[in-house]
Scaffold this motif. Structure first.
Motif, mmCIF file in Angstrom:
data_model
loop_
_atom_site.group_PDB
_atom_site.id
_atom_site.type_symbol
_atom_site.label_atom_id
_atom_site.label_comp_id
_atom_site.label_asym_id
_atom_site.label_seq_id
_atom_site.Cartn_x
_atom_site.Cartn_y
_atom_site.Cartn_z
ATOM 1 N N ASP A 1 -104.837 4.455 14.574
ATOM 2 C CA ASP A 1 -105.801 4.955 15.226
ATOM 3 C C ASP A 1 -106.912 4.052 15.268
ATOM 4 O O ASP A 1 -107.766 3.563 15.929
ATOM 5 C CB ASP A 1 -106.331 6.637 14.727
ATOM 6 C CG ASP A 1 -105.178 7.255 15.282
ATOM 7 O OD1 ASP A 1 -104.560 7.241 16.244
ATOM 8 O OD2 ASP A 1 -105.433 8.669 14.874
ATOM 9 N N LYS B 1 -110.054 10.638 21.920
ATOM 10 C CA LYS B 1 -108.784 10.973 21.578
ATOM 11 C C LYS B 1 -108.636 10.954 19.996
ATOM 12 O O LYS B 1 -107.869 11.860 19.415
ATOM 13 C CB LYS B 1 -107.922 9.913 22.185
ATOM 14 C CG LYS B 1 -106.500 10.100 22.066
ATOM 15 C CD LYS B 1 -105.703 9.227 22.778
ATOM 16 C CE LYS B 1 -104.267 9.320 22.845
ATOM 17 N NZ LYS B 1 -103.396 8.467 23.317
ATOM 18 N N VAL B 2 -109.302 10.135 19.329
ATOM 19 C CA VAL B 2 -109.191 9.799 17.978
ATOM 20 C C VAL B 2 -109.968 11.033 17.179
ATOM 21 O O VAL B 2 -109.441 12.002 16.257
ATOM 22 C CB VAL B 2 -109.648 8.680 17.339
ATOM 23 C CG1 VAL B 2 -109.777 8.747 15.910
ATOM 24 C CG2 VAL B 2 -108.667 7.574 17.717
ATOM 25 N N HIS C 1 -109.072 12.471 10.087
ATOM 26 C CA HIS C 1 -110.031 11.409 10.092
ATOM 27 C C HIS C 1 -111.384 11.908 9.154
ATOM 28 O O HIS C 1 -112.390 11.589 9.419
ATOM 29 C CB HIS C 1 -110.311 10.817 11.347
ATOM 30 C CG HIS C 1 -109.271 10.349 12.135
ATOM 31 N ND1 HIS C 1 -109.052 9.139 11.504
ATOM 32 C CD2 HIS C 1 -108.528 10.784 12.920
ATOM 33 C CE1 HIS C 1 -107.952 8.651 12.555
ATOM 34 N NE2 HIS C 1 -107.678 9.342 13.336
ATOM 35 N N LYS D 1 -111.237 6.716 24.095
ATOM 36 C CA LYS D 1 -110.785 6.379 23.022
ATOM 37 C C LYS D 1 -111.157 7.099 21.937
ATOM 38 O O LYS D 1 -110.320 7.531 20.870
ATOM 39 C CB LYS D 1 -110.701 4.819 22.706
ATOM 40 C CG LYS D 1 -109.898 4.239 21.694
ATOM 41 C CD LYS D 1 -108.345 3.852 21.986
ATOM 42 C CE LYS D 1 -107.770 3.163 21.110
ATOM 43 N NZ LYS D 1 -106.266 3.171 21.422
ATOM 44 N N TYR D 2 -112.402 7.000 21.699
ATOM 45 C CA TYR D 2 -112.987 7.548 20.576
ATOM 46 C C TYR D 2 -112.700 9.149 20.626
ATOM 47 O O TYR D 2 -112.513 9.891 19.480
ATOM 48 C CB TYR D 2 -114.649 7.463 20.394
ATOM 49 C CG TYR D 2 -114.956 6.282 19.583
ATOM 50 C CD1 TYR D 2 -115.262 6.338 18.207
ATOM 51 C CD2 TYR D 2 -114.778 5.112 19.995
ATOM 52 C CE1 TYR D 2 -115.673 5.248 17.597
ATOM 53 C CE2 TYR D 2 -115.168 3.921 19.327
ATOM 54 C CZ TYR D 2 -115.478 4.029 18.010
ATOM 55 O OH TYR D 2 -115.769 2.876 17.390
#
Length: 151
Positions: free
Chosen positions: A10, A113-114, A121, A110-111
């Motif tokens: 990721d 999704k993470v 995280h 993208k951020y």
């Protein structure tokens, strides 16, 4: 919960996208004749380089490494698209800004999704949220410049 390898994956994906942004902004700074836009583009290119360094530090903390300095294949395509758009458009800066908006929206996705898997995280959640906020602020500034040009 994700394994360490998935966390590293990721984070490497985010390194790719911020390096895409770094390279995209650098390309945009070379393509514009506007001193004001050039300064904005260089500011965000440097910001993305800092983001990549921060992410790489967290990758290392998880036992991985990332030697990517240039972004992923999507970044290459995005930079190519900026070049094509620049060459064909009569409103060059507006086209460049529009292309950057596309890249910034992809980075935010993208951020997001993470960040959806925030439990995996937790040790770098604040970093990811801060970087996402920085990208969103850049997007808003870029949109403002584009709207000024198209009026």
């Amino acid at each position: 919960m994700e394994t360490n390898q998935e966390i590293i994956s990721d984070l490497k994906g985010l390194v790719n996208i911020v390096n895409d942004g770094k390279e995209g902004y650098a390309s945009a700074s070379e393509a514009t004749d506007s001193g004001e836009l050039k300064a904005v583009f260089l500011k965000y290119s440097a910001q993305r380089a800092d983001y990549a360094d921060e992410l790489k530090a967290h990758i290392a903390q998880h036992g991985g490494d990332s030697d990517n300095e240039e972004g992923g294949i999507l970044g290459v395509l995005h930079r190519t698209w900026i070049d094509i758009k620049h060459a064909l458009s009569s409103k060059e800066d507006a086209a460049i800004l529009s292309a950057i908006e596309t890249g910034e929206k992809a980075a935010i996705e993208k951020y997001d999704k993470v960040l959806d898997d925030y439990a995996s995280h937790l040790d770098h959640l604040a970093l990811l949220q801060r970087q996402r906020t920085g990208i969103l602020e850049a997007l808003k500034e870029i949109e403002t410049y584009r709207l000024r040009l198209v009026r």
